[in-house]
Design a protein around this motif. Structure first.
Motif, PDB file in Angstrom:
ATOM      1  N   ILE A  83     -15.163  11.622  -7.491  1.00 52.45           N
ATOM      2  CA  ILE A  83     -14.637  10.276  -7.734  1.00 52.45           C
ATOM      3  C   ILE A  83     -13.383  10.418  -8.596  1.00 52.45           C
ATOM      4  CG2 ILE A  83     -15.173   8.003  -8.693  1.00 52.45           C
ATOM      5  CD1 ILE A  83     -18.132   8.783  -8.570  1.00 52.45           C
ATOM      6  N   THR A  84     -12.388   9.562  -8.339  1.00 56.33           N
ATOM      7  CA  THR A  84     -11.227   9.579  -9.221  1.00 56.33           C
ATOM      8  C   THR A  84     -11.670   9.089 -10.601  1.00 56.33           C
ATOM      9  OG1 THR A  84     -10.704   7.565  -8.004  1.00 56.33           O
ATOM     10  CG2 THR A  84      -9.130   9.364  -7.846  1.00 56.33           C
ATOM     11  N   TYR A  85     -11.104   9.697 -11.620  1.00 58.58           N
ATOM     12  CA  TYR A  85     -11.467   9.397 -13.008  1.00 58.58           C
ATOM     13  C   TYR A  85     -12.953   9.669 -13.275  1.00 58.58           C
ATOM     14  CZ  TYR A  85      -6.990   6.974 -12.882  1.00 58.58           C
ATOM     15  OH  TYR A  85      -5.678   6.667 -12.730  1.00 58.58           O
TER      16      TYR A  85
ATOM     17  N   GLN B  14     -18.003   9.577 -16.495  1.00 57.80           N
ATOM     18  CA  GLN B  14     -19.142  10.294 -17.052  1.00 57.80           C
ATOM     19  C   GLN B  14     -19.215  10.128 -18.577  1.00 57.80           C
ATOM     20  OE1 GLN B  14     -18.171  14.089 -15.197  1.00 57.80           O
ATOM     21  NE2 GLN B  14     -20.161  14.054 -14.145  1.00 57.80           N
ATOM     22  N   ILE B  15     -18.061  10.187 -19.210  1.00 59.05           N
ATOM     23  CA  ILE B  15     -18.036  10.025 -20.671  1.00 59.05           C
ATOM     24  C   ILE B  15     -18.431   8.599 -21.046  1.00 59.05           C
ATOM     25  CG2 ILE B  15     -16.507   9.953 -22.686  1.00 59.05           C
ATOM     26  CD1 ILE B  15     -15.014  12.364 -21.431  1.00 59.05           C
TER      27      ILE B  15
END
Length: 150
Positions: free
Chosen positions: A38-40, A45-46
């Protein structure tokens, strides 16, 4: 018919361990994604991890404060009455379950069957004899329901 006084403490070490394990599982599921799908993705996740840690920490802190223990009178037939008298008399349902050191207690109002009380309780919230009595009553209610199916 004899009645027993059952006291349920609010805090449970077992319950906290299960909740922390659940949060760790959620975190592991977020970080086990394939790289760059996925982009970004790293940002997501963060952010997801921070949300899980924040919500989990808030949940654990707000639910660990000391509460007064709940006290019930429990009859062998499964009738529960909260002490001091709350006005509602509960009947232990045959849908209650015993799962290792946990009890899924389901009870309904004895008179109108509209109100339900459901609760996951851990063994360390009880005195040993109270836990065994509750387990015996749940087994007795389940056997009674199997003999008299609705």
């Amino acid at each position: 018919m004899s009645k027993y006084r059952i006291e349920i403490r609010a805090q449970s070490g077992l319950r906290s361990v299960v909740q922390i394990s659940w949060l760790c599982g959620l975190l592991l599921s977020i970080w086990s994604w394939k790289v760059d799908v996925i982009t970004y993705q790293l940002l997501l996740q963060i952010l997801g991890s921070l949300m899980i840690i924040g919500f989990g920490g808030f949940w654990l802190v707000t639910h660990r404060h000391a509460q007064r223990p709940l006290t019930f009178l429990l009859s062998e037939s499964g009738k529960l009455t909260q002490m001091p008298d709350s006005g509602i008399q509960w009947q232990v349902s045959s849908d209650s379950k015993l799962v290792g050191p946990f009890v899924y207690l389901q009870a309904h109002d004895r008179f109108n069957h509209q109100q339900r009380m459901t609760n996951w309780l851990a063994k360390d919230q009880f005195i040993e004899t109270d836990f065994r009595r509750l387990c015996r009553v749940i087994c007795r209610c389940q056997r009674a329901n199997n003999m008299n199916p609705v």
